[in-house]
Design a protein around this motif. Structure first.
Motif, short mmCIF file in Angstrom:
data_model
loop_
_atom_site.label_atom_id
_atom_site.label_comp_id
_atom_site.label_asym_id
_atom_site.label_seq_id
_atom_site.Cartn_x
_atom_site.Cartn_y
_atom_site.Cartn_z
N UNK A 31 -9.48 14.18 20.67
CA UNK A 31 -8.93 15.21 19.78
C UNK A 31 -10.11 15.96 19.17
N UNK A 32 -10.43 17.13 19.73
CA UNK A 32 -11.57 17.89 19.24
C UNK A 32 -12.87 17.11 19.34
N UNK A 33 -13.02 16.30 20.40
CA UNK A 33 -14.23 15.50 20.58
C UNK A 33 -14.19 14.15 19.92
N UNK A 34 -13.14 13.85 19.19
CA UNK A 34 -13.00 12.55 18.53
C UNK A 34 -12.04 11.68 19.34
N UNK A 35 -12.34 10.39 19.49
CA UNK A 35 -11.46 9.53 20.28
C UNK A 35 -10.15 9.27 19.55
N UNK A 36 -9.11 9.06 20.33
CA UNK A 36 -7.81 8.66 19.79
C UNK A 36 -7.75 7.14 19.83
N UNK A 37 -7.32 6.53 18.74
CA UNK A 37 -7.24 5.07 18.65
C UNK A 37 -5.84 4.65 18.24
N UNK A 38 -5.30 3.66 18.94
CA UNK A 38 -3.97 3.14 18.64
C UNK A 38 -4.11 1.90 17.77
N UNK A 39 -3.45 1.91 16.62
CA UNK A 39 -3.43 0.74 15.73
C UNK A 39 -2.03 0.16 15.80
N UNK A 40 -1.88 -0.98 16.46
CA UNK A 40 -0.56 -1.51 16.82
C UNK A 40 -0.09 -2.53 15.78
N UNK A 41 1.18 -2.41 15.42
CA UNK A 41 1.82 -3.39 14.56
C UNK A 41 3.15 -3.81 15.18
N UNK A 42 3.39 -5.12 15.21
CA UNK A 42 4.62 -5.70 15.74
C UNK A 42 5.71 -5.63 14.67
N UNK A 43 6.83 -4.99 14.99
CA UNK A 43 7.93 -4.91 14.03
C UNK A 43 8.90 -6.08 14.13
N UNK A 44 8.94 -6.76 15.28
CA UNK A 44 9.85 -7.89 15.51
C UNK A 44 11.30 -7.52 15.17
N UNK A 45 11.66 -6.24 15.32
CA UNK A 45 13.01 -5.74 15.04
C UNK A 45 13.41 -5.92 13.58
N UNK A 46 12.44 -5.99 12.68
CA UNK A 46 12.68 -6.23 11.26
C UNK A 46 12.39 -4.97 10.46
N UNK A 47 13.41 -4.32 9.88
CA UNK A 47 13.17 -3.07 9.13
C UNK A 47 12.21 -3.24 7.96
N UNK A 48 12.30 -4.35 7.25
CA UNK A 48 11.42 -4.57 6.10
C UNK A 48 9.97 -4.74 6.55
N UNK A 49 9.78 -5.48 7.62
CA UNK A 49 8.44 -5.66 8.16
C UNK A 49 7.87 -4.32 8.64
N UNK A 50 8.71 -3.50 9.24
CA UNK A 50 8.26 -2.20 9.73
C UNK A 50 7.88 -1.28 8.59
N UNK A 51 8.69 -1.25 7.52
CA UNK A 51 8.38 -0.39 6.37
C UNK A 51 7.06 -0.81 5.73
N UNK A 52 6.82 -2.13 5.63
CA UNK A 52 5.55 -2.61 5.09
C UNK A 52 4.39 -2.21 6.00
N UNK A 53 4.62 -2.22 7.31
CA UNK A 53 3.57 -1.80 8.25
C UNK A 53 3.24 -0.33 8.08
N UNK A 54 4.25 0.49 7.79
CA UNK A 54 3.99 1.92 7.55
C UNK A 54 3.04 2.09 6.35
N UNK A 55 3.30 1.37 5.27
CA UNK A 55 2.43 1.45 4.10
C UNK A 55 1.02 1.00 4.43
N UNK A 56 0.91 -0.09 5.19
CA UNK A 56 -0.42 -0.58 5.58
C UNK A 56 -1.16 0.44 6.43
N UNK A 57 -0.47 1.01 7.40
CA UNK A 57 -1.09 1.99 8.30
C UNK A 57 -1.50 3.24 7.54
N UNK A 58 -0.68 3.66 6.59
CA UNK A 58 -1.04 4.82 5.77
C UNK A 58 -2.32 4.54 4.99
N UNK A 59 -2.47 3.34 4.45
CA UNK A 59 -3.69 2.98 3.72
C UNK A 59 -4.90 2.95 4.63
#
Length: 355
Positions: free
Chosen positions: A47-75
């Motif tokens: 992206x404009x000479x910068x590498x793209x990196x994937x930061x993966x989080x397992x949701x395990x089909x759990x909405x609460x776990x996924x919402x917490x992962x969103x907050x972590x990824x945003x941080x």
């Protein structure tokens, strides 16, 4: 391969079901598509000479776990979010992402009401459930199935599907009878199918339990020899269904979001995904690839708006608009097929209906 300095990486948070009770095989295919596209973006200069990196989080089909992962990824400073297969989890991700003002491209969840209110930061590649399941209803009626029983579990996703099927079939003289699989076992379900004189049974349940025991019971009941089993949510797309004994995973029509023939990009990606997965890629893997292709274009754009995105994907040109009754930016539409595993060769998929 182009080598780019990792400290300047543009990060995408990837939300994927990789453990039970999530559908692990769907998560594996989704992640394979995401990772392949990231590798190709970086090979082309990032992206404009910068590498793209994937930061993966397992949701395990759990909405609460996924919402917490969103907050972590945003941080962690991700520039965007991608992925998810389960609709109830994608809803939690979409709500949190929109509240944070973080772009989220939903790869594979189809529930129409992905957000409670119109969302500016959320877009979706997968078609809305109302679109795909109405096509499935057309297929049922075209095949002569007017009396339908659905084996269902409690879920906002399954309840939405039943409503769509009931409206689509009822408008043309058909009927849908719901059987709560929390209250009956597969043997009792067989009695219900006989009692309602249904010609089709639809699996609106989790995988592998109770979907596989239901298939085994229905296929083993001589009274139901002429009853079609269907799975609009797409379970038999995955290779594990080809390995079921006595071809039990074959002859079960399901929805998938692929064109009748892939173009040059789709064919190339199909080969690369097959090599990564060791099996034929499902439509979910293509959705993962297309998700990153779109996000890379969005992140290269100065204004970063969904309305300005137009990308050649594996299944057509992808752009986004506001579809009636849908609160997110939507690709209208991915191609839709009804397909099944060929009873004569369960490792081969044959197309029954396209739209």
């Amino acid at each position: 391969m182009t080598m780019l300095p990792p400290e300047t990486a543009v990060r995408i948070g990837a939300l994927v079901p990789l453990s039970r009770p999530g559908w692990v095989e769907a998560g594996r295919h989704l992640l394979a598509g995401l990772e392949l596209a990231v590798d190709e973006v970086n090979d082309a200069g990032g992206i404009g000479g910068r590498p793209l990196e994937l930061v993966v989080r397992d949701t395990a089909a759990d909405p609460l776990k996924a919402a917490a992962a969103v907050d972590e990824l945003a941080e962690l400073g991700v520039a965007a979010l991608a992925g998810e297969y389960h609709s109830v989890v994608a809803r939690a991700v979409a709500a949190r992402a929109d509240a944070l003002g973080l772009p989220y491209l939903c790869s594979s969840a189809v529930l129409d009401a992905l957000t409670e209110k119109p969302a500016e930061w959320v877009a979706r590649i997968a078609p809305a459930q109302s679109h795909g399941w109405r096509i499935y209803a057309d297929f049922l009626l075209g095949a002569g199935h007017e009396r339908v029983v659905v084996a269902a579990q409690a879920s906002v996703y399954w309840a939405s599907g039943i409503r769509i099927l009931r409206e689509a079939l009822g408008a043309r003289g058909g009927s849908v009878v719901e059987v709560d699989m929390g209250a009956v076992d597969p043997a009792k379900l067989c009695d219900e199918i006989v009692g309602h004189q249904a010609t089709a049974l639809l699996l609106l349940v989790g995988h592998p339990e109770p979907a596989l025991p239901i298939v085994e019971a229905v296929r083993g009941d001589q009274r139901l020899a002429g009853v079609m089993i269907g799975a609009p949510a797409g379970q038999p797309e995955f290779a594990e269904w080809a390995a079921l004994p006595d071809g039990e995973g074959a002859g079960i029509p399901f929805l998938r979001y692929l064109p009748e023939r892939l173009g040059p990009l789709g064919e190339r990606v199909e080969g690369a995904l097959r090599e990564r997965l060791g099996v034929a890629p499902s439509f979910v893997a293509f959705e993962g690839y297309d998700t990153v292709a779109v996000l890379a274009e969005l992140l290269r754009s100065p204004d970063r708006t969904w309305a300005g995105v137009s990308v050649e994907g594996t299944r057509g040109v992808i752009g986004f608009s506001r579809a009636p009754g849908i609160g997110v930016w939507q690709w209208v539409w991915a191609p839709v097929q009804v397909a099944e595993r060929d009873p004569a060769a369960p490792d081969r998929i044959r197309i029954l209906h396209t739209e």
